[in-house]
Design a protein around this motif. Structure first.
Motif, short mmCIF file in Angstrom:
data_model
loop_
_atom_site.label_atom_id
_atom_site.label_comp_id
_atom_site.label_asym_id
_atom_site.label_seq_id
_atom_site.Cartn_x
_atom_site.Cartn_y
_atom_site.Cartn_z
N LEU A 61 2.04 -0.41 9.76
CA LEU A 61 3.33 -0.01 9.20
C LEU A 61 4.35 0.40 10.25
O LEU A 61 5.56 0.26 10.04
N TYR A 89 15.91 2.56 -0.01
CA TYR A 89 14.90 3.57 -0.36
C TYR A 89 13.92 2.99 -1.38
O TYR A 89 12.70 3.21 -1.30
N ILE A 133 13.12 -0.12 -1.82
CA ILE A 133 12.23 -1.10 -1.17
C ILE A 133 11.16 -0.37 -0.35
O ILE A 133 9.98 -0.76 -0.39
N ILE A 134 11.56 0.69 0.34
CA ILE A 134 10.58 1.45 1.11
C ILE A 134 9.51 2.02 0.17
O ILE A 134 8.30 1.92 0.43
N ASP A 135 9.96 2.61 -0.95
CA ASP A 135 8.99 3.14 -1.92
C ASP A 135 8.08 2.04 -2.45
O ASP A 135 6.87 2.23 -2.61
N TRP A 136 8.69 0.90 -2.70
CA TRP A 136 7.93 -0.21 -3.28
C TRP A 136 6.85 -0.68 -2.30
O TRP A 136 5.71 -0.90 -2.68
N ILE A 137 7.22 -0.80 -1.03
CA ILE A 137 6.22 -1.21 -0.03
C ILE A 137 5.18 -0.09 0.16
O ILE A 137 3.97 -0.37 0.26
N ALA A 138 5.64 1.16 0.20
CA ALA A 138 4.69 2.28 0.37
C ALA A 138 3.68 2.29 -0.78
O ALA A 138 2.48 2.48 -0.56
N ASP A 139 4.17 2.09 -2.00
CA ASP A 139 3.26 2.06 -3.15
C ASP A 139 2.29 0.88 -3.06
O ASP A 139 1.11 1.01 -3.37
N TYR A 140 2.83 -0.26 -2.64
CA TYR A 140 1.97 -1.45 -2.48
C TYR A 140 0.85 -1.17 -1.50
O TYR A 140 -0.33 -1.42 -1.79
N ARG A 141 1.20 -0.60 -0.36
CA ARG A 141 0.19 -0.36 0.66
C ARG A 141 -0.80 0.73 0.21
O ARG A 141 -1.99 0.65 0.48
N ALA A 142 -0.27 1.76 -0.46
CA ALA A 142 -1.15 2.85 -0.91
C ALA A 142 -2.16 2.35 -1.93
O ALA A 142 -3.30 2.82 -1.99
#
Lengths: 469, 469
Positions: free
Chosen positions: B86, B11, B13-22
Motif C-alpha cells: 500500500l 476520500y 476512493i481511498i475508503d473503497w480501496i482500504a475496505d477492499y484490502r481489509a
C-alpha cells in the motif's frame, strides 16, 4: 502499511494532490532546478529501517516539488496538452489500488471486458466504423512499433516463423514524411528495416506529405527490386499539426499492397468533433491507427488507443502461448497480451471509463471547441501585429510563431527565436517548446490544457510581446 | 471535477480501496465470471451527458468487482506474487495526480533524478557492482526486447544505420533454454531474427540450461557461417525457478563476443538476501539484466528494472533527437527517453521510493525469508506424503507439485492434475496456475503474497488433499 494506515495516509495524499491542483496557477510552469539539484538532496543509499510517512511526505515537498514542471498549468503551452483530468486520476487510483494484472482474461475478467467496451466507446466517439477493434497501449511510440512489425510480417508472409528479416531476398521499405514523429523512424529502425530502407517523402508547403511523391518513390523502389511495405501518415504532425492527405496516400498503399498506419496521436482527440473529421478523410482505408486520449482528451498518462482492422493478424504476430499462461477460458475470450508487446497489463480502461462517464461526450466536445477558438483568436491577433508571424497553417490548436524584426534572418533569427522561447520558460509564467520548421526555429505554442481559458492565451501573447520589447 | 470535488471523491476512493484490502481474505480468489458477463452489464455506447460519481462508484461494485481476481489474496498462489504494497500504491497515486511526463529531463527534473537515485538504491540492494546503470521500464517483455535489439546492433555494428537486418550477409543467432520465458522467443521474433535463428539450448535434469550444449551449438553455428549474437540466461525460470549457470554461460558468451542478457524478473527480488546471491553467481559478466520489483518485492505493477553495463550503447540504439524534444539542459542530464522504447514516461520511481522508505531494506528481507521458509515447509510436507511429489528443485518459493495415485500415468495423469488445479481455482479458496514440466502438467504453487502466512499455505495443502480424496 495496513489498510487503516493506508486510509489515513491516503487522505493526506488526496489532500496533497487537491491542494496542488487548486494552487496550480500560482506555481512556476517550468521547474527552475539545475541539473543534479534533486539528486543532491537524496541519500546515496537506501534506508535499512522503515521511515515514517511524515518523512516521506516532507521530502515530497522539499525534494520533489521544486523539480516538477507543471504540466496542467493553464499557461503550459509546451509539447501537448497533458490533461490528466481528476476523474481520470481517480479511475487510475482504483486500478492501482486493486493491483490486478490482465495477463490473461481469467486473471481479472473485468479488466479485459471493460477495455473492450471502453475502446469501442472511443471508436464511436471518433466516428470510426465498426470494422475497427481497439486495445489500450502505453504510448504512441510502442504502438507505432507494433504497427510496423505487423506491416513487416504481412509483407513478408510471416517471415518471423522462418529466417526473419535475415531470410528475405528483397528489402522491405517504409515511407513517412519528414514531419512524421521521431518515433516513426525509431520504430522502423528497431523493427530491423534499416535506415537505407526508410524513405522520407517530400512535403507540400503546408508540411503535409505529397502523395504524388510517395507514388513515384514507391514505383522507383519496385523498379529497383525492393518491396514497399508500409507508409505512416500523420493526422496532425507534432510541429504544426499538418494533415497528410490520407485518402490519396491510401490509394498508393492499396495499389501496392502496403500497410497504411495512421498516426493521429495528438489530433485524434479532435475527431470527437464531427466538424473536424474531414481532417482524416480516408481513415477507413488505413490498416492501423493511434489516438492518445492521454493528451488533449483528458485521460491521465499513459493511455494510447491502437485500433486495427485485422485483429487476427495482430494476434498472429504478437501471440505466445506457453503452458503457464493457458486457462480454461482460452478460445472464448480475448487475451490482450496477444495484442501488443508487454505480457503484463494494468487496468488502464478504468481511467478512460471514469473520464468519459464523469464528463460525458458533450462536455469533452465543448472543451475542445473552446481550445480551437482560442487558437484561432491567437492566430488572428498575431496575424495583425507587425513583425510577428504565424508561419504554418493552424487547423487545430498548435501555432508555430515567429517574431521577425526587420533585417533579422538566418542564424541571427534562430538565435532570437530560441532566446525568446528560453525567456518565456525562464520567466516561470508560461512554457513553450520551440521546434524547427522549414529549417528555422519557431516558437511552438500548443493550446489546450484543461484550465486554459482565453485570458491565459492573452497573457502568453502579452508576455511574448513584452519580452521582445 | 475541480479540486474540491476531487477531495471528496478521492476520500471515497481511498475508503473503497482500504475496505477492499481489509476484506480481501473473505473474497473468492478467482473471479467466478463467465465470458461476456461484464460486457453485458455495460452500455454499448458512451454517455453524452455527465454521470454522477455515485453512479460510477456503484458500477464499480456492481459490474467490476465480480470480475476481479484477487491478486493480493493470501491464498493467491498463481503466476507470481503481485505485491502491490500500500505504500507503493500511494507513491503511484502521487505520480498519477502530478500528471507529469518525463519525455525530457527539463519536463520534470525530479522525475529523472529520483529514478536515477532509486534505481541505484536497488542496484545496491541487489548486491550489484557500481558498473551497472538502471532505468525503469514497464515490463520484462519490453526490456528483453530492448536487450535483444541492443545485442543485434552490437553484433552487427549498428546495422540500423545501414540496411538493418536486411543488409546483413550472415544471420545472427539467439540462444535460450526451453525454460526461458515466452517473452524471450517473442522478443527474438519481433526483433527480426526469425525462428530458424533462435536456438533452444537443452537443459539439465534441474531444468537449468546446459552450458556445454550452448557451447557446442555456438560452434556449430559459427562453422555453418552464422553469427552467435546473444544468449538469454534465466535466474529463476517461470515454471520452476530453475537457475541457469550464469558463470559457465558467460564464458561461452565472452569467448564468442555474444551479448549475455539475464532474466531475473521474478527471482531477482531474492537477491536482496545475501544468502541467495550464489544463485546468480557470474551476474557481473552479463551485459544486461532485468528484475521486476512489481512482483515479490512489493512495488505495484508496472515497474521493471533494466540494468545495463554500457548505457552509451543503449542510447546509441534507442535515441532520437528531433528539434521539438531539444532543451537547453541536453548534454548535462539524462534523457531517459533514449533508454528504452517509449518516449512518454510516468514518474514510476515514486512507487519504488515510497516502498523502500516505508518498509526499509530489513523488513523487505524479513518478508522474503518468511516466504522461503513457507516454501521449504510445504515441500517437506509433500515429500513425506504418499502419492504426492514435488517434481522440481525448490531453490526459492515456487513449487511444482503433482498428486500421483498409483497406476495413473500419461494423459490420465495430466487430466487428473488439470482437474485438481481447476477445482482449487473453482473453489474460490485458493488460486494456482498449472504449467508443463518435462512434458507433463504440474500444479504450480508460487508463494509470497504479502499477506501469506504459514496458515494460508497449510490451508492450501489441506484443500489439495481434500480435493483428491
Amino acid at each position: 502499511m495496513n489498510s487503516d494506515e493506508f486510509r489515513k495516509a491516503g487522505y493526506r495524499i488526496i489532500d496533497w494532490i487537491a491542494d496542488y491542483r487548486a494552487g496550480i496557477e500560482a506555481r512556476p510552469v517550468m521547474a527552475k532546478t539545475a541539473p543534479g539539484d534533486v539528486k543532491a538532496m537524496l541519500p546515496a543509499s537506501p534506508p535499512q529501517q522503515p521511515e515514517s510517512f511524515d518523512a516521506i511526505l516532507a521530502d515530497l515537498d522539499r525534494v520533489v516539488m521544486p523539480g516538477i514542471t507543471t504540466w496542467q498549468h493553464p499557461r503550459f503551452f509546451g509539447y501537448f496538452p497533458a490533461n490528466a483530468l481528476l476523474s481520470s486520476v481517480l479511475g487510475d487510483y482504483v486500478s492501482t489500488g486493486l493491483g490486478v494484472n490482465g495477463l490473461a482474461w481469467q486473471a481479472s475478467p473485468a479488466l479485459t471486458e471493460v477495455e473492450e467496451v471502453v475502446t469501442d466507446w472511443m471508436r464511436q466517439m471518433l466516428g470510426l466504423s465498426n470494422a475497427w477493434s481497439g486495445v489500450i497501449n502505453d504510448t504512441a511510440s510502442t504502438s507505432t512499433l507494433v504497427a510496423l512489425l505487423c506491416a513487416r510480417e504481412r509483407a513478408s508472409q510471416y517471415s518471423l516463423v522462418r529466417g526473419g528479416l535475415q531470410g528475405e531476398e528483397k528489402p522491405l521499405v517504409v515511407y513517412a514524411s519528414g514531419h512524421s514523429h521521431s518515433s516513426v523512424e525509431k520504430a522502423a529502425l528497431l523493427a530491423g528495416f534499416g535506415r537505407t530502407n526508410v524513405r522520407v517523402v517530400p512535403q507540400e508547403a503546408s508540411h503535409a506529405m505529397r502523395a504524388e511523391s510517395l507514388a513515384s518513390m514507391v514505383h522507383e523502389d519496385i523498379r529497383d527490386g525492393r518491396v514497399p511495405c508500409a507508409v505512416v501518415a500523420t493526422s496532425g504532425t507534432t510541429t504544426s499539426t499538418a494533415l497528410d492527405p490520407i485518402e490519396a496516400i491510401a490509394r498508393v498503399a492499396t495499389a501496392n499492397n502496403m500497410w497504411l498506419h495512421l498516426d493521429a496521436a495528438m489530433a485524434g482527440s479532435a475527431m470527437i468533433l464531427p466538424e473536424c473529421r474531414w481532417m482524416w478523410q480516408g481513415v477507413e482505408l488505413a490498416d492501423s491507427l493511434i489516438v492518445n486520449p492521454h493528451k488533449w482528451l483528458g485521460a491521465v498518462f499513459d493511455c494510447t488507443l491502437y485500433f486495427v482492422r485485422d485483429p487476427e493478424h495482430l494476434v498472429r504476430v504478437m501471440s505466445t502461448n506457453p503452458s503457464y499462461l493457458k486457462t480454461q477460458a482460452d478460445g472464448r475470450v480475448k487475451n490482450y497480451r496477444d495484442w501488443g508487446l508487454p505480457l503484463g497489463r494494468r487496468f488502464r480502461a478504468l481511467k478512460l471509463w471514469f473520464l468519459i462517464r464523469e464528463q460525458g461526450v458533450e462536455s469533452l466536445q465543448a472543451r475542445l471547441r473552446r481550445d480551437l477558438d482560442n487558437a484561432k483568436w491567437l492566430a488572428a491577433e498575431i496575424g495583425k501585429t507587425p513583425n510577428w508571424a504565424v508561419v504554418a497553417p493552424v487547423p487545430l490548436q498548435t501555432l508555430c510563431i515567429r517574431h521577425e524584426p526587420a533585417g533579422l534572418t538566418g542564424e541571427a533569427l534562430d538565435k532570437h527565436t530560441l532566446d525568446l522561447a528560453g525567456r518565456i520558460n525562464q520567466s516561470g509564467q508560461a512554457y513553450v517548446t520551440p521546434a524547427m520548421l522549414d529549417g528555422r526555429w519557431v516558437v511552438r505554442v500548443s493550446i489546450g490544457a484543461e484550465l486554459t481559458e482565453r485570458r491565459h492565451v492573452q497573457q502568453l501573447w502579452q508576455l511574448m510581446q513584452d519580452l521582445v520589447r
